[in-house]
Design a protein around this motif. Structure first.
Motif, PDB file in Angstrom:
ATOM      1  N   ASP A  61       0.830  -1.207   0.000  1.00 28.25           N
ATOM      2  CA  ASP A  61       0.000   0.000   0.000  1.00 28.25           C
ATOM      3  C   ASP A  61       0.862   1.254   0.000  1.00 28.25           C
ATOM      4  OD1 ASP A  61      -2.261  -1.505   0.008  1.00 28.25           O
ATOM      5  OD2 ASP A  61      -2.594  -1.387   2.171  1.00 28.25           O
ATOM      6  N   ARG A  62       0.557   2.155  -0.928  1.00 23.56           N
ATOM      7  CA  ARG A  62       1.196   3.468  -1.034  1.00 23.56           C
ATOM      8  C   ARG A  62       2.684   3.401  -1.383  1.00 23.56           C
ATOM      9  NH1 ARG A  62      -1.437   6.748   4.156  1.00 23.56           N
ATOM     10  NH2 ARG A  62      -3.629   6.359   3.628  1.00 23.56           N
ATOM     11  N   GLN A  63       3.197   2.205  -1.620  1.00 24.61           N
ATOM     12  CA  GLN A  63       4.606   2.085  -1.977  1.00 24.61           C
ATOM     13  C   GLN A  63       4.804   1.573  -3.393  1.00 24.61           C
ATOM     14  OE1 GLN A  63       7.281   0.357   1.026  1.00 24.61           O
ATOM     15  NE2 GLN A  63       5.550   0.325   2.432  1.00 24.61           N
ATOM     16  N   GLY A  64       3.924   0.704  -3.841  1.00 20.63           N
ATOM     17  CA  GLY A  64       4.040   0.206  -5.196  1.00 20.63           C
ATOM     18  C   GLY A  64       4.047  -1.300  -5.281  1.00 20.63           C
ATOM     19  N   ILE A  65       4.453  -1.808  -6.440  1.00 18.95           N
ATOM     20  CA  ILE A  65       4.460  -3.242  -6.716  1.00 18.95           C
ATOM     21  C   ILE A  65       5.910  -3.698  -6.814  1.00 18.95           C
ATOM     22  CG2 ILE A  65       3.624  -5.060  -8.260  1.00 18.95           C
ATOM     23  CD1 ILE A  65       1.684  -2.874  -9.409  1.00 18.95           C
ATOM     24  N   PHE A  66       6.284  -4.665  -5.986  1.00 21.19           N
ATOM     25  CA  PHE A  66       7.665  -5.114  -5.926  1.00 21.19           C
ATOM     26  C   PHE A  66       7.776  -6.582  -6.311  1.00 21.19           C
ATOM     27  CE2 PHE A  66       7.334  -1.462  -3.246  1.00 21.19           C
ATOM     28  CZ  PHE A  66       8.549  -0.795  -3.358  1.00 21.19           C
ATOM     29  N   LEU A  67       8.927  -6.943  -6.835  1.00 23.83           N
ATOM     30  CA  LEU A  67       9.208  -8.333  -7.152  1.00 23.83           C
ATOM     31  C   LEU A  67       9.540  -9.058  -5.858  1.00 23.83           C
ATOM     32  CD1 LEU A  67       9.583 -10.294  -9.574  1.00 23.83           C
ATOM     33  CD2 LEU A  67      12.019  -9.711  -9.504  1.00 23.83           C
ATOM     34  N   ALA A  68       8.853 -10.154  -5.584  1.00 19.39           N
ATOM     35  CA  ALA A  68       9.069 -10.889  -4.340  1.00 19.39           C
ATOM     36  C   ALA A  68      10.382 -11.642  -4.366  1.00 19.39           C
ATOM     37  CB  ALA A  68       7.913 -11.852  -4.082  1.00 19.39           C
ATOM     38  N   GLU A  69      10.766 -12.147  -5.536  1.00 17.61           N
ATOM     39  CA  GLU A  69      12.023 -12.877  -5.669  1.00 17.61           C
ATOM     40  C   GLU A  69      13.181 -11.894  -5.796  1.00 17.61           C
ATOM     41  OE1 GLU A  69      12.455 -16.057  -5.532  1.00 17.61           O
ATOM     42  OE2 GLU A  69      10.399 -16.779  -5.609  1.00 17.61           O
ATOM     43  N   ASP A  70      14.277 -12.149  -5.083  1.00 19.05           N
ATOM     44  CA  ASP A  70      15.459 -11.300  -5.201  1.00 19.05           C
ATOM     45  C   ASP A  70      16.044 -11.373  -6.602  1.00 19.05           C
ATOM     46  OD1 ASP A  70      15.262 -10.524  -2.594  1.00 19.05           O
ATOM     47  OD2 ASP A  70      16.558 -12.122  -1.858  1.00 19.05           O
ATOM     48  N   ASP A  71      15.957 -12.554  -7.205  1.00 13.35           N
ATOM     49  CA  ASP A  71      16.495 -12.768  -8.540  1.00 13.35           C
ATOM     50  C   ASP A  71      15.337 -12.937  -9.507  1.00 13.35           C
ATOM     51  OD1 ASP A  71      17.753 -13.484 -10.845  1.00 13.35           O
ATOM     52  OD2 ASP A  71      18.708 -15.286 -10.043  1.00 13.35           O
ATOM     53  N   SER A  72      15.147 -11.967 -10.413  1.00 14.32           N
ATOM     54  CA  SER A  72      14.023 -12.056 -11.340  1.00 14.32           C
ATOM     55  C   SER A  72      14.108 -13.281 -12.233  1.00 14.32           C
ATOM     56  CB  SER A  72      13.960 -10.796 -12.215  1.00 14.32           C
ATOM     57  OG  SER A  72      15.135 -10.656 -12.983  1.00 14.32           O
ATOM     58  N   GLY A  73      15.314 -13.861 -12.364  1.00 12.54           N
ATOM     59  CA  GLY A  73      15.463 -15.058 -13.170  1.00 12.54           C
ATOM     60  C   GLY A  73      14.800 -16.269 -12.548  1.00 12.54           C
ATOM     61  N   GLU A  74      14.453 -16.161 -11.254  1.00 12.00           N
ATOM     62  CA  GLU A  74      13.791 -17.268 -10.573  1.00 12.00           C
ATOM     63  C   GLU A  74      12.286 -17.276 -10.829  1.00 12.00           C
ATOM     64  OE1 GLU A  74      15.082 -19.731  -8.507  1.00 12.00           O
ATOM     65  OE2 GLU A  74      16.969 -19.038  -9.366  1.00 12.00           O
ATOM     66  N   LEU A  75      11.776 -16.255 -11.496  1.00 12.94           N
ATOM     67  CA  LEU A  75      10.333 -16.143 -11.652  1.00 12.94           C
ATOM     68  C   LEU A  75       9.732 -17.305 -12.411  1.00 12.94           C
ATOM     69  CD1 LEU A  75       7.817 -14.481 -11.164  1.00 12.94           C
ATOM     70  CD2 LEU A  75       8.237 -13.313 -13.317  1.00 12.94           C
ATOM     71  N   ARG A  76      10.334 -17.677 -13.523  1.00 14.67           N
ATOM     72  CA  ARG A  76       9.782 -18.768 -14.321  1.00 14.67           C
ATOM     73  C   ARG A  76       9.767 -20.073 -13.514  1.00 14.67           C
ATOM     74  NH1 ARG A  76       8.641 -17.963 -19.467  1.00 14.67           N
ATOM     75  NH2 ARG A  76       9.507 -16.168 -20.557  1.00 14.67           N
ATOM     76  N   LYS A  77      10.826 -20.291 -12.757  1.00 13.21           N
ATOM     77  CA  LYS A  77      10.876 -21.483 -11.925  1.00 13.21           C
ATOM     78  C   LYS A  77       9.741 -21.464 -10.907  1.00 13.21           C
ATOM     79  CE  LYS A  77      13.884 -23.868  -8.619  1.00 13.21           C
ATOM     80  NZ  LYS A  77      15.198 -23.834  -7.922  1.00 13.21           N
ATOM     81  N   ALA A  78       9.519 -20.282 -10.312  1.00 15.00           N
ATOM     82  CA  ALA A  78       8.461 -20.162  -9.316  1.00 15.00           C
ATOM     83  C   ALA A  78       7.092 -20.371  -9.937  1.00 15.00           C
ATOM     84  CB  ALA A  78       8.533 -18.785  -8.641  1.00 15.00           C
ATOM     85  N   LEU A  79       6.908 -19.861 -11.163  1.00 17.34           N
ATOM     86  CA  LEU A  79       5.623 -20.026 -11.835  1.00 17.34           C
ATOM     87  C   LEU A  79       5.305 -21.485 -12.104  1.00 17.34           C
ATOM     88  CD1 LEU A  79       5.644 -17.112 -14.427  1.00 17.34           C
ATOM     89  CD2 LEU A  79       3.951 -17.489 -12.627  1.00 17.34           C
ATOM     90  N   GLY A  80       6.316 -22.301 -12.260  1.00 15.22           N
ATOM     91  CA  GLY A  80       6.092 -23.706 -12.574  1.00 15.22           C
ATOM     92  C   GLY A  80       5.950 -24.574 -11.349  1.00 15.22           C
TER      93      GLY A  80
END
Length: 252
Positions: A61-80
């Motif tokens: 709230d009032r701060q914005g949208i942040f990536l939860a993973e420190d490494d954005s390259g982990e996103l696809r792995k997390a999605l699967g």
């Protein structure tokens, strides 16, 4: 709408994975994202909620949208992957819920205000829509609105400390509930989500009528069904199911 949301979720995840919309771990604003993706803000918000429920982004709230993973390259792995909390943690969370939910729901029936009922009605409407869609990818949204509903019930008690403690518990169990919906409830056994939806309706109806005993009983029925299902899916140890053990009298 379902297909559009799925496509939007994939589009956002692809952009994040490619690093195109991330700046110092933060995504553009909701307004900027909607313009960039050529979509409406309500639809974008639903997609973002789904991604947050999966633990991929963090909407502050009032701060914005942040990536939860420190490494954005982990996103696809997390999605699967299906995010499943260790059995020990989820079991302890459900034990505490068995001790807190029924009496708190009864207290909510005594103290609820019209604005609380309005929020509960919104949650029920969203859960009805999600159930009607019968889409396995709706699991994160179903878990999200389930969490909002139960948090609202606890806020209706008028006890701020209790509500905050409960919110922490729900945050810990939300991923486990999401996984349960993904694996079984929404995809393989939609009749179970129908039963849960009806249990939610009865919960809200009892609170609306200020019927303390009915509210307590409705909470017990709903919680027992949820825990029985989690035990069946090996998410919770059977010893944590007080309803099926010698601990049951403690809940009376």
């Amino acid at each position: 709408m379902n297909k559009k949301r799925q496509e939007l979720i994939k589009k956002i995840s692809d952009l994040i994975s490619d690093g195109e919309i991330i700046s110092e771990g933060k995504l553009p604003t909701e307004r900027e994202l909607a313009a960039m993706l050529g979509t409406s803000r309500p639809l974008l918000r639903e997609a973002l909620i789904a991604l947050e429920a999966l633990g991929l982004i963090d909407i502050r709230d009032r701060q914005g949208i942040f990536l939860a993973e420190d490494d954005s390259g982990e996103l696809r792995k997390a999605l699967g992957q299906v995010h499943i909390w260790p059995m020990e943690i989820l079991s302890q969370v459900m034990e505490i819920r068995q001790l807190l939910d029924p009496p708190a729901t009864a207290l909510a029936a005594l103290r609820r205000k019209d604005r609380d009922l309005a929020k509960m009605d919104e949650c029920i409407s969203m859960l009805e829509k999600i159930h009607k869609d019968e889409d396995p990818l709706e699991a994160p949204l179903g878990a999200y609105w389930n969490t909002v509903l139960h948090s609202t019930i606890f806020k209706s008690t008028g006890n701020t400390l209790l509500a905050r403690i409960y919110e922490s518990l729900l945050e810990m169990s939300e991923k486990g509930i999401t996984a349960m919906r993904m694996d079984v409830l929404d995809s393989a056994a939609p009749d179970r989500t129908g039963r849960i939806l009806e249990q939610h309706r009865k919960l809200v109806a009892a609170i609306r009528d200020r019927d303390v005993e009915r509210a307590r009983d409705a909470s017990r029925v709903h919680l027992r069904f949820t825990i029985d299902t989690l035990v069946e899916l090996s998410r919770v140890t059977p010893l944590s199911n007080f309803f099926a053990s010698r601990m049951d009298p403690v809940l009376e």
